[in-house]
Motif scaffolding. Structure first.
Motif, PDB file in Angstrom:
ATOM      1  N   SER A 151       0.812  -1.214   0.000  1.00  9.03           N
ATOM      2  CA  SER A 151       0.000   0.000   0.000  1.00  9.03           C
ATOM      3  C   SER A 151       0.848   1.267   0.000  1.00  9.03           C
ATOM      4  O   SER A 151       0.482   2.264  -0.614  1.00  9.03           O
ATOM      5  CB  SER A 151      -0.952   0.000   1.197  1.00  9.03           C
ATOM      6  OG  SER A 151      -0.223  -0.064   2.413  1.00  9.03           O
ATOM      7  N   GLN A 152       1.994   1.249   0.655  1.00  7.54           N
ATOM      8  CA  GLN A 152       2.852   2.430   0.691  1.00  7.54           C
ATOM      9  C   GLN A 152       3.445   2.702  -0.688  1.00  7.54           C
ATOM     10  O   GLN A 152       3.556   3.849  -1.117  1.00  7.54           O
ATOM     11  CB  GLN A 152       3.974   2.271   1.713  1.00  7.54           C
ATOM     12  CG  GLN A 152       4.754   3.556   1.950  1.00  7.54           C
ATOM     13  CD  GLN A 152       3.893   4.676   2.494  1.00  7.54           C
ATOM     14  OE1 GLN A 152       3.178   4.504   3.469  1.00  7.54           O
ATOM     15  NE2 GLN A 152       3.930   5.825   1.855  1.00  7.54           N
ATOM     16  N   GLU A 200       0.875   4.414  -2.767  1.00  5.33           N
ATOM     17  CA  GLU A 200       0.750   5.829  -2.411  1.00  5.33           C
ATOM     18  C   GLU A 200       1.905   6.647  -2.974  1.00  5.33           C
ATOM     19  O   GLU A 200       1.710   7.765  -3.454  1.00  5.33           O
ATOM     20  CB  GLU A 200       0.686   5.987  -0.889  1.00  5.33           C
ATOM     21  CG  GLU A 200       0.382   7.401  -0.478  1.00  5.33           C
ATOM     22  CD  GLU A 200       0.042   7.526   0.980  1.00  5.33           C
ATOM     23  OE1 GLU A 200       0.611   8.422   1.619  1.00  5.33           O
ATOM     24  OE2 GLU A 200      -0.786   6.755   1.479  1.00  5.33           O
ATOM     25  N   ASP A 201       3.095   6.107  -2.950  1.00  5.95           N
ATOM     26  CA  ASP A 201       4.263   6.817  -3.474  1.00  5.95           C
ATOM     27  C   ASP A 201       4.139   7.080  -4.971  1.00  5.95           C
ATOM     28  O   ASP A 201       4.689   8.059  -5.480  1.00  5.95           O
ATOM     29  CB  ASP A 201       5.545   6.034  -3.197  1.00  5.95           C
ATOM     30  CG  ASP A 201       5.903   5.982  -1.723  1.00  5.95           C
ATOM     31  OD1 ASP A 201       5.322   6.761  -0.935  1.00  5.95           O
ATOM     32  OD2 ASP A 201       6.751   5.151  -1.360  1.00  5.95           O
ATOM     33  N   GLN A 202       3.438   6.217  -5.690  1.00 10.76           N
ATOM     34  CA  GLN A 202       3.290   6.355  -7.135  1.00 10.76           C
ATOM     35  C   GLN A 202       2.237   7.385  -7.529  1.00 10.76           C
ATOM     36  O   GLN A 202       2.237   7.856  -8.667  1.00 10.76           O
ATOM     37  CB  GLN A 202       2.964   4.998  -7.775  1.00 10.76           C
ATOM     38  CG  GLN A 202       4.018   3.947  -7.544  1.00 10.76           C
ATOM     39  CD  GLN A 202       5.410   4.422  -7.907  1.00 10.76           C
ATOM     40  OE1 GLN A 202       5.655   4.847  -9.025  1.00 10.76           O
ATOM     41  NE2 GLN A 202       6.326   4.366  -6.958  1.00 10.76           N
ATOM     42  N   VAL A 203       1.355   7.731  -6.614  1.00 10.15           N
ATOM     43  CA  VAL A 203       0.300   8.711  -6.913  1.00 10.15           C
ATOM     44  C   VAL A 203       0.492   9.961  -6.060  1.00 10.15           C
ATOM     45  O   VAL A 203      -0.467  10.563  -5.579  1.00 10.15           O
ATOM     46  CB  VAL A 203      -1.113   8.089  -6.732  1.00 10.15           C
ATOM     47  CG1 VAL A 203      -1.370   7.014  -7.769  1.00 10.15           C
ATOM     48  CG2 VAL A 203      -1.301   7.539  -5.329  1.00 10.15           C
ATOM     49  N   TRP A 204       1.737  10.374  -5.919  1.00  9.20           N
ATOM     50  CA  TRP A 204       2.114  11.487  -5.035  1.00  9.20           C
ATOM     51  C   TRP A 204       1.402  12.788  -5.368  1.00  9.20           C
ATOM     52  O   TRP A 204       1.216  13.637  -4.511  1.00  9.20           O
ATOM     53  CB  TRP A 204       3.626  11.694  -5.069  1.00  9.20           C
ATOM     54  CG  TRP A 204       4.154  11.968  -6.455  1.00  9.20           C
ATOM     55  CD1 TRP A 204       4.590  11.046  -7.359  1.00  9.20           C
ATOM     56  CD2 TRP A 204       4.260  13.237  -7.086  1.00  9.20           C
ATOM     57  NE1 TRP A 204       4.972  11.661  -8.531  1.00  9.20           N
ATOM     58  CE2 TRP A 204       4.777  13.011  -8.393  1.00  9.20           C
ATOM     59  CE3 TRP A 204       3.970  14.535  -6.692  1.00  9.20           C
ATOM     60  CZ2 TRP A 204       5.008  14.038  -9.296  1.00  9.20           C
ATOM     61  CZ3 TRP A 204       4.209  15.565  -7.590  1.00  9.20           C
ATOM     62  CH2 TRP A 204       4.718  15.315  -8.879  1.00  9.20           C
ATOM     63  N   LEU A 218      -1.680  13.263  -6.061  1.00  7.98           N
ATOM     64  CA  LEU A 218      -3.046  13.305  -5.543  1.00  7.98           C
ATOM     65  C   LEU A 218      -3.099  13.847  -4.116  1.00  7.98           C
ATOM     66  O   LEU A 218      -2.122  13.800  -3.376  1.00  7.98           O
ATOM     67  CB  LEU A 218      -3.661  11.909  -5.559  1.00  7.98           C
ATOM     68  CG  LEU A 218      -3.832  11.242  -6.924  1.00  7.98           C
ATOM     69  CD1 LEU A 218      -4.396   9.847  -6.743  1.00  7.98           C
ATOM     70  CD2 LEU A 218      -4.718  12.066  -7.831  1.00  7.98           C
ATOM     71  N   LYS A 239      -4.399  13.687  -0.145  1.00 12.67           N
ATOM     72  CA  LYS A 239      -4.400  12.572   0.804  1.00 12.67           C
ATOM     73  C   LYS A 239      -5.648  11.707   0.592  1.00 12.67           C
ATOM     74  O   LYS A 239      -5.575  10.476   0.606  1.00 12.67           O
ATOM     75  CB  LYS A 239      -4.348  13.096   2.235  1.00 12.67           C
ATOM     76  CG  LYS A 239      -4.251  12.021   3.272  1.00 12.67           C
ATOM     77  CD  LYS A 239      -4.089  12.593   4.669  1.00 12.67           C
ATOM     78  CE  LYS A 239      -3.973  11.480   5.680  1.00 12.67           C
ATOM     79  NZ  LYS A 239      -3.776  11.970   7.036  1.00 12.67           N
ATOM     80  N   LYS A 297      -5.173   9.634  -2.554  1.00 10.45           N
ATOM     81  CA  LYS A 297      -4.245   8.526  -2.337  1.00 10.45           C
ATOM     82  C   LYS A 297      -4.937   7.378  -1.617  1.00 10.45           C
ATOM     83  O   LYS A 297      -4.768   6.214  -1.968  1.00 10.45           O
ATOM     84  CB  LYS A 297      -3.041   8.999  -1.518  1.00 10.45           C
ATOM     85  CG  LYS A 297      -2.121   9.919  -2.267  1.00 10.45           C
ATOM     86  CD  LYS A 297      -1.016  10.414  -1.340  1.00 10.45           C
ATOM     87  CE  LYS A 297      -0.183  11.473  -2.016  1.00 10.45           C
ATOM     88  NZ  LYS A 297       0.871  11.986  -1.153  1.00 10.45           N
ATOM     89  N   VAL A 327      -7.183   5.418  -3.957  1.00  7.84           N
ATOM     90  CA  VAL A 327      -6.440   4.508  -4.828  1.00  7.84           C
ATOM     91  C   VAL A 327      -6.028   3.266  -4.043  1.00  7.84           C
ATOM     92  O   VAL A 327      -6.169   2.137  -4.525  1.00  7.84           O
ATOM     93  CB  VAL A 327      -5.211   5.211  -5.449  1.00  7.84           C
ATOM     94  CG1 VAL A 327      -4.310   4.218  -6.160  1.00  7.84           C
ATOM     95  CG2 VAL A 327      -5.652   6.319  -6.400  1.00  7.84           C
ATOM     96  N   ARG A 328      -5.523   3.468  -2.823  1.00  4.33           N
ATOM     97  CA  ARG A 328      -5.113   2.328  -1.996  1.00  4.33           C
ATOM     98  C   ARG A 328      -6.288   1.386  -1.748  1.00  4.33           C
ATOM     99  O   ARG A 328      -6.187   0.172  -1.939  1.00  4.33           O
ATOM    100  CB  ARG A 328      -4.543   2.821  -0.663  1.00  4.33           C
ATOM    101  CG  ARG A 328      -3.192   3.466  -0.794  1.00  4.33           C
ATOM    102  CD  ARG A 328      -2.757   4.124   0.479  1.00  4.33           C
ATOM    103  NE  ARG A 328      -2.472   3.159   1.542  1.00  4.33           N
ATOM    104  CZ  ARG A 328      -1.608   3.376   2.520  1.00  4.33           C
ATOM    105  NH1 ARG A 328      -0.915   4.498   2.573  1.00  4.33           N
ATOM    106  NH2 ARG A 328      -1.418   2.477   3.449  1.00  4.33           N
TER     107      ARG A 328
END
Length: 95
Positions: free
Chosen positions: A31-32, A35-39, A41, A43, A46, A49-50
């Motif tokens: 999951s982290q 989140e790093d790939q959709v920086w 967006l 919070k 993100k 997406v997760r």
């Protein structure tokens, strides 16, 4: 088995958990990493997406301390709603 990894934000704990799961033949969705790939967006974006990745997995693996994270608790609830197998790092409470 495709497993969604959630819980601790400690990169070393996440790495150890992911490596152990892969060693046992599982595919890990971290999951982290998502989140790093959709920086770009917000919070909220993100998190959306997760959460959207959880139904694509067969199980969720929660790293110790996950209860302290509001995001991990939401991921746990979504996994339970989707009837995924729920696994805990400490081995207790596997559902």
């Amino acid at each position: 088995m495709k497993i969604y990894l959630s819980g601790s934000e400690d990169p070393e704990k996440r790495k150890q958990a992911a490596e152990a799961l892969v060693k046992n033949g599982h595919e890990v969705i971290d999951s982290q990493y998502i989140e790093d790939q959709v920086w770009i967006l917000s919070k909220r974006g993100k998190l959306a997406v997760r959460i959207s990745m959880i139904p694509h997995c067969e199980a969720i693996f929660l790293i110790d301390g996950w209860q302290k994270s509001s995001i991990a608790r939401r991921e746990f609830n979504k996994a339970a709603q989707e009837k995924l197998t729920i696994c805990f790092e400490n081995g207790k409470g596997v559902m």
